[in-house]
Design a protein around this motif. Structure first.
Motif, PDB file in Angstrom:
ATOM      1  N   ILE A  16      28.166  26.171   4.816  1.00 30.10           N
ATOM      2  CA  ILE A  16      27.592  27.489   4.515  1.00 30.10           C
ATOM      3  C   ILE A  16      28.577  28.593   4.875  1.00 30.10           C
ATOM      4  N   ALA A  17      29.221  28.465   6.037  1.00 31.32           N
ATOM      5  CA  ALA A  17      30.176  29.484   6.473  1.00 31.32           C
ATOM      6  C   ALA A  17      31.366  29.575   5.522  1.00 31.32           C
ATOM      7  N   LEU A  18      31.899  28.435   5.108  1.00 36.14           N
ATOM      8  CA  LEU A  18      33.023  28.440   4.167  1.00 36.14           C
ATOM      9  C   LEU A  18      32.620  29.019   2.820  1.00 36.14           C
ATOM     10  N   ALA A  19      31.412  28.694   2.364  1.00 38.05           N
ATOM     11  CA  ALA A  19      30.936  29.243   1.092  1.00 38.05           C
ATOM     12  C   ALA A  19      30.810  30.762   1.171  1.00 38.05           C
ATOM     13  N   ALA A  20      30.254  31.266   2.278  1.00 30.11           N
ATOM     14  CA  ALA A  20      30.111  32.714   2.445  1.00 30.11           C
ATOM     15  C   ALA A  20      31.473  33.398   2.485  1.00 30.11           C
ATOM     16  N   SER A  21      32.413  32.794   3.202  1.00 31.89           N
ATOM     17  CA  SER A  21      33.747  33.387   3.294  1.00 31.89           C
ATOM     18  C   SER A  21      34.473  33.333   1.952  1.00 31.89           C
ATOM     19  N   ALA A  22      34.272  32.250   1.208  1.00 35.84           N
ATOM     20  CA  ALA A  22      34.888  32.148  -0.118  1.00 35.84           C
ATOM     21  C   ALA A  22      34.330  33.215  -1.059  1.00 35.84           C
ATOM     22  N   ILE A  23      33.027  33.471  -0.969  1.00 32.15           N
ATOM     23  CA  ILE A  23      32.429  34.527  -1.795  1.00 32.15           C
ATOM     24  C   ILE A  23      33.018  35.886  -1.424  1.00 32.15           C
ATOM     25  N   SER A  24      33.185  36.114  -0.119  1.00 34.57           N
ATOM     26  CA  SER A  24      33.792  37.366   0.333  1.00 34.57           C
ATOM     27  C   SER A  24      35.219  37.515  -0.196  1.00 34.57           C
ATOM     28  N   LEU A  25      35.986  36.426  -0.148  1.00 36.12           N
ATOM     29  CA  LEU A  25      37.361  36.467  -0.645  1.00 36.12           C
ATOM     30  C   LEU A  25      37.389  36.682  -2.153  1.00 36.12           C
ATOM     31  N   ALA A  26      36.485  36.037  -2.877  1.00 38.29           N
ATOM     32  CA  ALA A  26      36.412  36.229  -4.327  1.00 38.29           C
ATOM     33  C   ALA A  26      36.051  37.674  -4.666  1.00 38.29           C
ATOM     34  N   ALA A  27      35.129  38.265  -3.884  1.00 39.86           N
ATOM     35  CA  ALA A  27      34.758  39.661  -4.110  1.00 39.86           C
ATOM     36  C   ALA A  27      35.954  40.580  -3.897  1.00 39.86           C
ATOM     37  N   PHE A  28      36.791  40.256  -2.913  1.00 38.46           N
ATOM     38  CA  PHE A  28      37.999  41.057  -2.685  1.00 38.46           C
ATOM     39  C   PHE A  28      38.913  41.016  -3.898  1.00 38.46           C
ATOM     40  N   PHE A  29      39.151  39.818  -4.437  1.00 36.03           N
ATOM     41  CA  PHE A  29      40.044  39.717  -5.593  1.00 36.03           C
ATOM     42  C   PHE A  29      39.457  40.411  -6.819  1.00 36.03           C
ATOM     43  N   VAL A  30      38.150  40.369  -6.975  1.00 34.41           N
ATOM     44  CA  VAL A  30      37.521  41.096  -8.086  1.00 34.41           C
ATOM     45  C   VAL A  30      37.788  42.588  -7.948  1.00 34.41           C
ATOM     46  N   MET A  31      37.579  43.121  -6.740  1.00 35.18           N
ATOM     47  CA  MET A  31      37.824  44.557  -6.530  1.00 35.18           C
ATOM     48  C   MET A  31      39.302  44.896  -6.666  1.00 35.18           C
ATOM     49  N   LEU A  32      40.161  43.958  -6.264  1.00 35.91           N
ATOM     50  CA  LEU A  32      41.599  44.225  -6.308  1.00 35.91           C
ATOM     51  C   LEU A  32      42.105  44.356  -7.739  1.00 35.91           C
ATOM     52  N   PHE A  33      41.558  43.555  -8.648  1.00 30.42           N
ATOM     53  CA  PHE A  33      42.089  43.519 -10.004  1.00 30.42           C
ATOM     54  C   PHE A  33      41.231  44.283 -11.011  1.00 30.42           C
ATOM     55  N   VAL A  34      40.175  44.948 -10.545  1.00 29.25           N
ATOM     56  CA  VAL A  34      39.429  45.821 -11.465  1.00 29.25           C
ATOM     57  C   VAL A  34      40.319  47.016 -11.789  1.00 29.25           C
ATOM     58  N   PRO A  35      40.567  47.285 -13.075  1.00 27.83           N
ATOM     59  CA  PRO A  35      41.545  48.325 -13.419  1.00 27.83           C
ATOM     60  C   PRO A  35      41.138  49.731 -12.982  1.00 27.83           C
ATOM     61  N   SER A  36      39.864  50.072 -13.053  1.00 23.90           N
ATOM     62  CA  SER A  36      39.436  51.423 -12.692  1.00 23.90           C
ATOM     63  C   SER A  36      38.302  51.336 -11.671  1.00 23.90           C
ATOM     64  N   LEU A  37      38.626  50.852 -10.483  1.00 19.27           N
ATOM     65  CA  LEU A  37      37.619  50.687  -9.449  1.00 19.27           C
ATOM     66  C   LEU A  37      37.285  52.042  -8.831  1.00 19.27           C
ATOM     67  N   GLN A  38      35.995  52.335  -8.769  1.00 19.29           N
ATOM     68  CA  GLN A  38      35.556  53.562  -8.121  1.00 19.29           C
ATOM     69  C   GLN A  38      35.877  53.487  -6.638  1.00 19.29           C
ATOM     70  N   GLY A  39      36.467  54.564  -6.111  1.00 20.42           N
ATOM     71  CA  GLY A  39      36.945  54.530  -4.732  1.00 20.42           C
ATOM     72  C   GLY A  39      35.863  54.664  -3.688  1.00 20.42           C
ATOM     73  N   GLU A  40      34.699  55.189  -4.078  1.00 18.75           N
ATOM     74  CA  GLU A  40      33.649  55.443  -3.098  1.00 18.75           C
ATOM     75  C   GLU A  40      32.288  55.216  -3.725  1.00 18.75           C
ATOM     76  N   PHE A  41      31.475  54.393  -3.080  1.00 21.14           N
ATOM     77  CA  PHE A  41      30.109  54.132  -3.527  1.00 21.14           C
ATOM     78  C   PHE A  41      29.161  54.601  -2.419  1.00 21.14           C
ATOM     79  N   ILE A  42      28.350  55.605  -2.697  1.00 20.57           N
ATOM     80  CA  ILE A  42      27.370  56.086  -1.723  1.00 20.57           C
ATOM     81  C   ILE A  42      25.984  55.720  -2.242  1.00 20.57           C
ATOM     82  N   PHE A  43      25.286  54.846  -1.521  1.00 16.58           N
ATOM     83  CA  PHE A  43      23.976  54.400  -1.984  1.00 16.58           C
ATOM     84  C   PHE A  43      22.830  55.016  -1.200  1.00 16.58           C
ATOM     85  N   ALA A  44      23.117  55.752  -0.114  1.00 17.84           N
ATOM     86  CA  ALA A  44      22.061  56.432   0.634  1.00 17.84           C
ATOM     87  C   ALA A  44      22.672  57.636   1.327  1.00 17.84           C
ATOM     88  N   SER A  45      21.964  58.759   1.251  1.00 19.51           N
ATOM     89  CA  SER A  45      22.453  59.991   1.861  1.00 19.51           C
ATOM     90  C   SER A  45      21.291  60.699   2.533  1.00 19.51           C
TER      91      SER A  45
END
Length: 639
Positions: A16-45
């Motif tokens: 379970i721990a390895l799966a969670a960490s792999a998902i986290s790493l995959a999410a990083f690569f998705v954000m890294l290679f998104v061409p126009s990634l929004q720099g700031e996401f505010i979901f509550a103010s």
């Protein structure tokens, strides 16, 4: 998820721990290679009075860099932990807490505001307390965990005060808004200074260095993660996050001075330390000092590059130390049992790669980032600062070469009766160590790409400076080889080292003594405050309670004698009035009402007799009425 499994958690925790960490790493690569990634996401103010609180995700280059380091190193450490914790009956709890640790660090990295960062900052401290004290049944372990937690909480208080000062000054806690508005609003230097002190505490910079060696009582995978990607890196990450505020508050000199002092104190302490893991702990402190030094000098890209490179060789060194301690049967570097080359050669070679990376020899990655910081010290125009930085680099190579040569002198090349590599450490150990070693060999060559991505300018390497750096590192290795491996220096020659200077190094420059004095002072202060509370505050409270009881008794008597008497008199009067009203009603009102009834009843009876319903009676009555009317009108009846 792991804790939800209950008794079955040991069987599935690592997966379970390895799966969670792999998902986290995959999410990083998705954000890294998104061409126009929004720099700031505010979901509550939220807004309280004139201050705004935002919660969301900040995905700028600094956040992505640290997020990638945390996810990558965590995945490798979790894989390594499958071998290291295989026989531990509480390995399910270990993997759950390690995930909690890494997740809290990711919360710091991607936080959009000071408030959100502080929440995860506290969670990192809490999870580190759980992990450092993982083997809590050992009194030394639980004591170390408490000392670490107490020290970092002091820094957390300073950090919180700094956040509150900055937030109240800018009307917001959001990083982007504060960094945009700091040029237009009077910057409170006190707030920035307190935030720096909080960051120094987390990164074990002077004067808060001594907690990090205490943290070595936890399992080795915890040390690897804590020193390479989490906890201590949070401090320098925060300095990098608020670096424009540090420059605007003119606190860069403070950062540079204390960073250099930290490097020297930690390096010299590492030269006399005997614990394998604590030597690496002091090396972490010194490398964090280098990173903070680069930030103070304005070498933003070089500091982040060194932070990136340090994650690889520091994690590799700690993972290698775990294997060496297990094979040598001791954490004391002078008491290791004989290590067999045929059995541990893979792990030893990978560990040597980590040593060369930290020392700063080419082509390993530490050379490329360390030289950029030395160049920044040279470009500052301060010759003394440049020389001290070179000496600090020499000391770094000296203590890490001492560490590896003291280990290697116990290695035996005899293969008689020695089987192949076996034991707890299998492919789950070799794969993460191999990938980290590959990073040590490769990442330094991508400095231009790194700088173009981070935006820290173009890296420049000067051949004379690089040759001087290589010469210093080579000299450090030669000295360590002769002194610790070949033992060329005799005990008589070592007598000089046993002088007051050596004892000063052994005493960690008096820092443990100073902390002991502070501890005793605060303990005595606590006792004094306890006595003050017992004899003064408690007496005052008892006096107030006595007066309160007297006032209550008086009020009770007043209520019972006066108010209750008045109320009872009023009730009796009202009761008598009610009874009197009832008697008057029954005696007079009812009689009058009954009299009207009798009159109406008689009238009704008379009317019933008159109205008989007979036409003859009506005609007769009418004639009588007419006759009487005529007589009356003619005055007959009047006479």
């Amino acid at each position: 998820m792991i804790f939800a499994l209950g008794r079955r958690k040991n069987a599935y925790a690592d997966k379970i721990a390895l799966a969670a960490s792999a998902i986290s790493l995959a999410a990083f690569f998705v954000m890294l290679f998104v061409p126009s990634l929004q720099g700031e996401f505010i979901f509550a103010s939220y807004r309280i009075s004139a201050i705004e609180f935002d919660f969301g995700f900040l995905t700028d280059k600094l956040a992505l860099l640290m997020g990638g380091i945390v996810s990558f190193v965590t995945t490798l450490v979790l894989l390594y932990s499958r071998d290291y914790m295989r026989q531990d009956p509480e390995k399910g709890r270990f993997f759950a807490l390690l995930c909690f640790f890494a997740g809290s660090m990711l919360g710091i990295v991607y936080s959009v505001s000071f408030v959100q960062l502080f929440i995860f900052w506290e969670l990192v401290g809490l999870s580190s307390y759980f992990l450092i004290g993982f083997w809590w049944k050992d009194p030394a372990v639980s004591s170390s965990a408490r000392k670490v937690f107490t020290t970092i909480v002091v820094g957390d208080v300073l950090l919180l005060l700094g956040f509150l000062i900055l937030g109240s000054a800018f009307g917001t806690f959001t990083f982007s808004e504060i960094l945009q508005e700091h040029l237009h609003v009077a910057l409170p230097a006190t707030g920035v200074f307190l935030v720096l002190l909080g960051a120094f505490t987390k990164s074990a910079q002077l004067p808060f260095t001594m907690w990090l060696p205490w943290a070595m009582e936890g399992p080795t995978p915890v040390s690897a993660l804590l020193h390479s990607a989490t906890m201590v890196k949070a401090g320098v990450f925060l300095i990098a996050r608020i670096l424009p505020l540090v420059f605007a508050a003119h606190l860069t000199g403070f950062v540079v001075v204390f960073a250099l002092l930290t490097v020297f104190v930690a390096s010299l302490a590492a030269l006399v330390e005997e614990d394998i893991k604590r030597i690496l702990a002091y090396s972490t402190i010194s490398q964090l000092g280098f990173i903070a030094l680069g930030l103070g000098l304005g070498a933003y890209g070089a500091s982040l590059f060194h932070l990136f490179n340090d994650a690889f060789y520091k994690a590799l060194l700690f993972l290698g130390a775990g294997v060496i301690i297990h094979a040598g049967g001791s954490r004391n570097i002078f008491e290791l049992k004989q290590l067999h080359w045929a059995r541990e050669k893979t792990f030893l070679l990978l560990t040597i790669i980590g040593v060369l990376g930290l020392s700063g020899l080419p082509p390993f990655n530490g050379f490329f980032s360390k030289d950029l910081i030395i160049d920044a010290a040279k470009e500052s125009g301060n010759l003394g600062l440049f020389v001290l930085t070179l000496v600090a680099a020499f000391l770094s190579a000296l203590y890490i070469s001492r560490w590896i040569f003291l280990i290697l002198r116990n290695v035996s090349k005899k293969e008689e009766g020695v089987g192949p590599e076996r034991g707890n450490f299998s492919w789950s150990t070799k794969i993460p160590m191999g990938m980290l070693a590959l990073g040590v060999l490769m990442t330094g060559w991508f400095s231009k790409q790194f700088f173009s991505w981070v935006g820290g300018g173009e890296p420049s390497y000067h051949l004379p400076l690089s040759l001087l750096s290589i010469l210093l590192v080579s000299a450090a290795f030669c000295i360590s080889y002769l002194a610790y491996f070949e033992k060329v220096i005799s005990p008589d020659r070592l007598a000089l080292l046993c002088s007051g200077v050596y004892r000063l190094f052994r005493a960690k420059f008096g820092l443990p003594w100073f902390y002991g004095i502070l501890g005793r002072f605060f303990y005595a202060l606590g006792q004094a405050l306890g006595e003050f509370d017992r004899y003064v505050i408690d007496s005052a409270l008892h006096g107030v309670a006595f007066v309160g009881r007297g006032v209550s008794a008086f009020c009770f008597m007043l209520d019972r004698k006066l108010l209750n008497g008045a109320l009872e008199l009023t009730v009796r009067a009202v009761t008598k009035l009610c009874f009197g009203s009832y008697a008057f009603d029954m005696s007079y009102v009812d009689r009058i009402v009954r009299s009207f009834y009798d009159i109406l009843a008689a009238s009704s009876g008379f009317s019933r007799r008159i109205i008989s319903g007979s036409i003859a009676s009506y005609v007769a009555a009418l004639l009588i009425a007419v006759i009487f009317s005529v007589l009356f009108l003619n005055g007959v009846l009047a006479k």
